[in-house]
Design a protein around this motif. Structure first.
Motif, PDB file in Angstrom:
ATOM      1  N   THR A  69       0.816  -1.218   0.000  1.00  0.00           N
ATOM      2  CA  THR A  69       0.000   0.000   0.000  1.00  0.00           C
ATOM      3  C   THR A  69       0.851   1.269   0.000  1.00  0.00           C
ATOM      4  O   THR A  69       0.600   2.176  -0.806  1.00  0.00           O
ATOM      5  N   PRO A  70       1.856   1.400   0.873  1.00  0.00           N
ATOM      6  CA  PRO A  70       2.684   2.617   0.831  1.00  0.00           C
ATOM      7  C   PRO A  70       3.366   2.836  -0.519  1.00  0.00           C
ATOM      8  O   PRO A  70       3.433   3.964  -1.012  1.00  0.00           O
ATOM      9  N   VAL A  71       3.855   1.746  -1.128  1.00  0.00           N
ATOM     10  CA  VAL A  71       4.509   1.884  -2.430  1.00  0.00           C
ATOM     11  C   VAL A  71       3.483   2.277  -3.490  1.00  0.00           C
ATOM     12  O   VAL A  71       3.764   3.100  -4.369  1.00  0.00           O
ATOM     13  N   SER A  72       2.284   1.711  -3.404  1.00  0.00           N
ATOM     14  CA  SER A  72       1.217   2.061  -4.352  1.00  0.00           C
ATOM     15  C   SER A  72       0.907   3.545  -4.294  1.00  0.00           C
ATOM     16  O   SER A  72       0.793   4.218  -5.326  1.00  0.00           O
ATOM     17  N   LEU A  73       0.782   4.082  -3.090  1.00  0.00           N
ATOM     18  CA  LEU A  73       0.448   5.501  -2.939  1.00  0.00           C
ATOM     19  C   LEU A  73       1.614   6.393  -3.346  1.00  0.00           C
ATOM     20  O   LEU A  73       1.406   7.482  -3.899  1.00  0.00           O
ATOM     21  N   TYR A  74       2.823   5.937  -3.087  1.00  0.00           N
ATOM     22  CA  TYR A  74       3.996   6.728  -3.490  1.00  0.00           C
ATOM     23  C   TYR A  74       4.042   6.845  -5.012  1.00  0.00           C
ATOM     24  O   TYR A  74       4.257   7.937  -5.561  1.00  0.00           O
ATOM     25  N   LEU A  75       3.826   5.733  -5.699  1.00  0.00           N
ATOM     26  CA  LEU A  75       3.829   5.751  -7.158  1.00  0.00           C
ATOM     27  C   LEU A  75       2.635   6.526  -7.706  1.00  0.00           C
ATOM     28  O   LEU A  75       2.727   7.177  -8.743  1.00  0.00           O
ATOM     29  N   ALA A  76       1.511   6.449  -6.999  1.00  0.00           N
ATOM     30  CA  ALA A  76       0.321   7.194  -7.433  1.00  0.00           C
ATOM     31  C   ALA A  76       0.603   8.686  -7.452  1.00  0.00           C
ATOM     32  O   ALA A  76       0.086   9.419  -8.305  1.00  0.00           O
ATOM     33  N   ASN A  77       1.418   9.146  -6.523  1.00  0.00           N
ATOM     34  CA  ASN A  77       1.775  10.564  -6.501  1.00  0.00           C
ATOM     35  C   ASN A  77       2.702  10.937  -7.648  1.00  0.00           C
ATOM     36  O   ASN A  77       3.003  12.127  -7.835  1.00  0.00           O
ATOM     37  N   ARG A  78       3.147   9.952  -8.416  1.00  0.00           N
ATOM     38  CA  ARG A  78       3.888  10.203  -9.656  1.00  0.00           C
ATOM     39  C   ARG A  78       2.956  10.075 -10.861  1.00  0.00           C
ATOM     40  O   ARG A  78       3.397  10.149 -12.006  1.00  0.00           O
ATOM     41  N   GLY A  79       1.663   9.850 -10.589  1.00  0.00           N
ATOM     42  CA  GLY A  79       0.690   9.742 -11.664  1.00  0.00           C
ATOM     43  C   GLY A  79       0.534   8.342 -12.215  1.00  0.00           C
ATOM     44  O   GLY A  79      -0.054   8.146 -13.277  1.00  0.00           O
ATOM     45  N   ILE A  80       1.042   7.327 -11.496  1.00  0.00           N
ATOM     46  CA  ILE A  80       0.972   5.939 -11.958  1.00  0.00           C
ATOM     47  C   ILE A  80      -0.184   5.231 -11.262  1.00  0.00           C
ATOM     48  O   ILE A  80      -0.307   5.277 -10.036  1.00  0.00           O
ATOM     49  N   LYS A  81      -1.011   4.570 -12.043  1.00  0.00           N
ATOM     50  CA  LYS A  81      -2.152   3.830 -11.483  1.00  0.00           C
ATOM     51  C   LYS A  81      -1.679   2.460 -11.000  1.00  0.00           C
ATOM     52  O   LYS A  81      -1.258   1.632 -11.806  1.00  0.00           O
ATOM     53  N   VAL A  82      -1.762   2.262  -9.693  1.00  0.00           N
ATOM     54  CA  VAL A  82      -1.250   1.030  -9.089  1.00  0.00           C
ATOM     55  C   VAL A  82      -2.356   0.331  -8.312  1.00  0.00           C
ATOM     56  O   VAL A  82      -3.071   0.953  -7.525  1.00  0.00           O
ATOM     57  N   ALA A  83      -2.486  -0.968  -8.549  1.00  0.00           N
ATOM     58  CA  ALA A  83      -3.347  -1.820  -7.729  1.00  0.00           C
ATOM     59  C   ALA A  83      -2.445  -2.796  -6.993  1.00  0.00           C
ATOM     60  O   ALA A  83      -1.307  -3.032  -7.417  1.00  0.00           O
ATOM     61  N   ASN A  84      -2.923  -3.329  -5.879  1.00  0.00           N
ATOM     62  CA  ASN A  84      -2.103  -4.337  -5.190  1.00  0.00           C
ATOM     63  C   ASN A  84      -2.968  -5.469  -4.677  1.00  0.00           C
ATOM     64  O   ASN A  84      -4.154  -5.279  -4.370  1.00  0.00           O
ATOM     65  N   VAL A  85      -2.354  -6.634  -4.616  1.00  0.00           N
ATOM     66  CA  VAL A  85      -3.079  -7.850  -4.235  1.00  0.00           C
ATOM     67  C   VAL A  85      -2.275  -8.603  -3.184  1.00  0.00           C
ATOM     68  O   VAL A  85      -1.095  -8.908  -3.401  1.00  0.00           O
ATOM     69  N   PRO A  86      -2.881  -8.908  -2.038  1.00  0.00           N
ATOM     70  CA  PRO A  86      -2.183  -9.710  -1.031  1.00  0.00           C
ATOM     71  C   PRO A  86      -2.185 -11.188  -1.423  1.00  0.00           C
ATOM     72  O   PRO A  86      -3.156 -11.682  -1.996  1.00  0.00           O
ATOM     73  N   LEU A  87      -1.088 -11.854  -1.151  1.00  0.00           N
ATOM     74  CA  LEU A  87      -0.994 -13.286  -1.449  1.00  0.00           C
ATOM     75  C   LEU A  87      -1.142 -14.075  -0.152  1.00  0.00           C
ATOM     76  O   LEU A  87      -0.369 -13.886   0.794  1.00  0.00           O
ATOM     77  N   VAL A  88      -2.142 -14.936  -0.120  1.00  0.00           N
ATOM     78  CA  VAL A  88      -2.450 -15.747   1.061  1.00  0.00           C
ATOM     79  C   VAL A  88      -2.584 -17.196   0.612  1.00  0.00           C
ATOM     80  O   VAL A  88      -3.294 -17.472  -0.369  1.00  0.00           O
ATOM     81  N   PRO A  89      -1.917 -18.143   1.274  1.00  0.00           N
ATOM     82  CA  PRO A  89      -1.955 -19.546   0.831  1.00  0.00           C
ATOM     83  C   PRO A  89      -3.368 -20.111   0.716  1.00  0.00           C
ATOM     84  O   PRO A  89      -3.635 -20.940  -0.155  1.00  0.00           O
ATOM     85  N   GLU A  90      -4.263 -19.663   1.580  1.00  0.00           N
ATOM     86  CA  GLU A  90      -5.619 -20.219   1.593  1.00  0.00           C
ATOM     87  C   GLU A  90      -6.509 -19.672   0.483  1.00  0.00           C
ATOM     88  O   GLU A  90      -7.631 -20.175   0.279  1.00  0.00           O
ATOM     89  N   LEU A  91      -6.041 -18.627  -0.226  1.00  0.00           N
ATOM     90  CA  LEU A  91      -6.856 -17.994  -1.261  1.00  0.00           C
ATOM     91  C   LEU A  91      -6.146 -18.032  -2.613  1.00  0.00           C
ATOM     92  O   LEU A  91      -4.933 -17.835  -2.689  1.00  0.00           O
ATOM     93  N   SER A  92      -6.919 -18.292  -3.640  1.00  0.00           N
ATOM     94  CA  SER A  92      -6.361 -18.256  -4.992  1.00  0.00           C
ATOM     95  C   SER A  92      -6.210 -16.809  -5.437  1.00  0.00           C
ATOM     96  O   SER A  92      -7.074 -15.969  -5.148  1.00  0.00           O
ATOM     97  N   GLU A  93      -5.138 -16.511  -6.136  1.00  0.00           N
ATOM     98  CA  GLU A  93      -4.970 -15.149  -6.641  1.00  0.00           C
ATOM     99  C   GLU A  93      -5.964 -14.903  -7.779  1.00  0.00           C
ATOM    100  O   GLU A  93      -6.387 -15.841  -8.459  1.00  0.00           O
ATOM    101  N   PRO A  94      -6.347 -13.645  -7.995  1.00  0.00           N
ATOM    102  CA  PRO A  94      -7.313 -13.316  -9.055  1.00  0.00           C
ATOM    103  C   PRO A  94      -6.808 -13.782 -10.418  1.00  0.00           C
ATOM    104  O   PRO A  94      -5.630 -13.635 -10.741  1.00  0.00           O
ATOM    105  N   GLU A  95      -7.700 -14.322 -11.235  1.00  0.00           N
ATOM    106  CA  GLU A  95      -7.296 -14.814 -12.560  1.00  0.00           C
ATOM    107  C   GLU A  95      -6.858 -13.672 -13.478  1.00  0.00           C
ATOM    108  O   GLU A  95      -6.127 -13.889 -14.441  1.00  0.00           O
TER     109      GLU A  95
END
Length: 289
Positions: free
Chosen positions: A172-198
């Motif tokens: 999240t901090p890196v996402s917001l830092y890059l956003a202040n440079r005008g870059i659109k950033v999304a982030n996804v947490p990786l958890v063993p019990e959950l499949s990552e988004p396709e």
């Protein structure tokens, strides 16, 4: 390419009206001069003054057309011209025609030149470019907040970069830092019990960046997090076995997606963001930053 200008009587002030006119002249779109004019007019409670904007005056011919159009009216000329020779030319032509002229840009630039060491760029329209950059940053920050922590996988396909990693890898901090440079950033947490988004598998190489971290360093961060929240120190969240399992799962995801990674161990947010930025530019050099 020269822009066509409106000549006398064409879409201009009513030639047969006795209403006073303010000609707003600019080498850009003229919004600044018009705003100043309207602010001054508000002090007179007058709606009887007509404002006629003439944008993109870029040469001597344009100035001659302004003077021609203004002659015969009860008027003044208000102008924002960046080039000194253009300001001087308009001031002289207006003086010869007996038309009062107000230079809004010149005195301010001269005053600034007395305290600023850099030379002015003398490029029309820069304020609007700055506005565009500002709104691009605002949009990017709003994007980062909306698509933080995997809230809506649909946003991943719209992102300039997607950060993935286990909890407490500064996504999240890196996402917001890059956003202040005008870059659109999304982030996804990786958890063993959950499949990552396709959607992650649909993104081109270099669009997804994995954030890795050493297990002992992550243990310290998570333990401190538990202490800050007033939670029990024995929580599974900070246990070495749990951390090892999460990091192993993250590495498997990184390999499956064949995504570049950045080790955030001991790095400040700015350093991590810089590394991510290098990757983004390497794979997507067309991205404006």
């Amino acid at each position: 390419m020269k822009r066509s200008r409106r000549r006398k009587g064409a879409d201009g002030p009513d030639l047969f009206s006795d209403r006073p006119v303010v000609y707003v002249v600019s080498d850009s779109i003229g919004e600044t001069a018009e705003l100043v004019t309207r602010a001054a007019l508000s002090q007179f409670n007058s709606g009887r003054v007509e404002i006629f904007r003439i944008p993109y005056v870029e040469d001597d011919e344009g100035i001659a057309e302004v003077i021609e159009q203004a002659e015969g009216h009860r008027c003044i000329i208000v102008y924002t011209l960046v080039m000194p020779e253009m300001r001087e030319q308009l001031a002289e032509r207006a003086r010869q025609a007996g038309i009062p002229a107000v230079d809004i840009m010149g005195p301010m630039m001269e005053a600034l030149a007395s305290i600023v060491t850099t030379q002015p760029r003398l490029q029309p329209g820069l304020v609007h470019k700055l506005d565009e950059e500002y709104f691009r940053r605002v949009e990017a920050v709003e994007f980062a907040v909306k698509y933080d922590d995997g809230r809506d996988p649909r946003g991943l396909l719209k992102a300039d970069v997607v950060l993935i990693g286990v909890s407490r890898t500064s996504k999240t901090p890196v996402s917001l830092y890059l956003a202040n440079r005008g870059i659109k950033v999304a982030n996804v947490p990786l958890v063993p019990e959950l499949s990552e988004p396709e959607e992650l598998s649909l993104l081109p190489r270099g669009r997804v960046v994995g954030l890795s971290i050493q297990d002992d360093h992550l243990g310290v961060i998570r333990t401190e997090r538990l202490r800050t929240l007033g939670l029990a120190m024995g929580a599974d969240y900070a246990e070495p076995v749990r951390i090892s399992r999460e990091l192993q799962h993250a590495q498997e995801v990184f390999r499956r997606l064949a995504c570049p990674t950045v080790d955030v161990t001991g790095r400040a947010v700015e350093e991590t963001a810089s590394k991510v930025l290098e990757i983004v530019q390497r794979y997507n050099p067309q991205l404006t930053i």
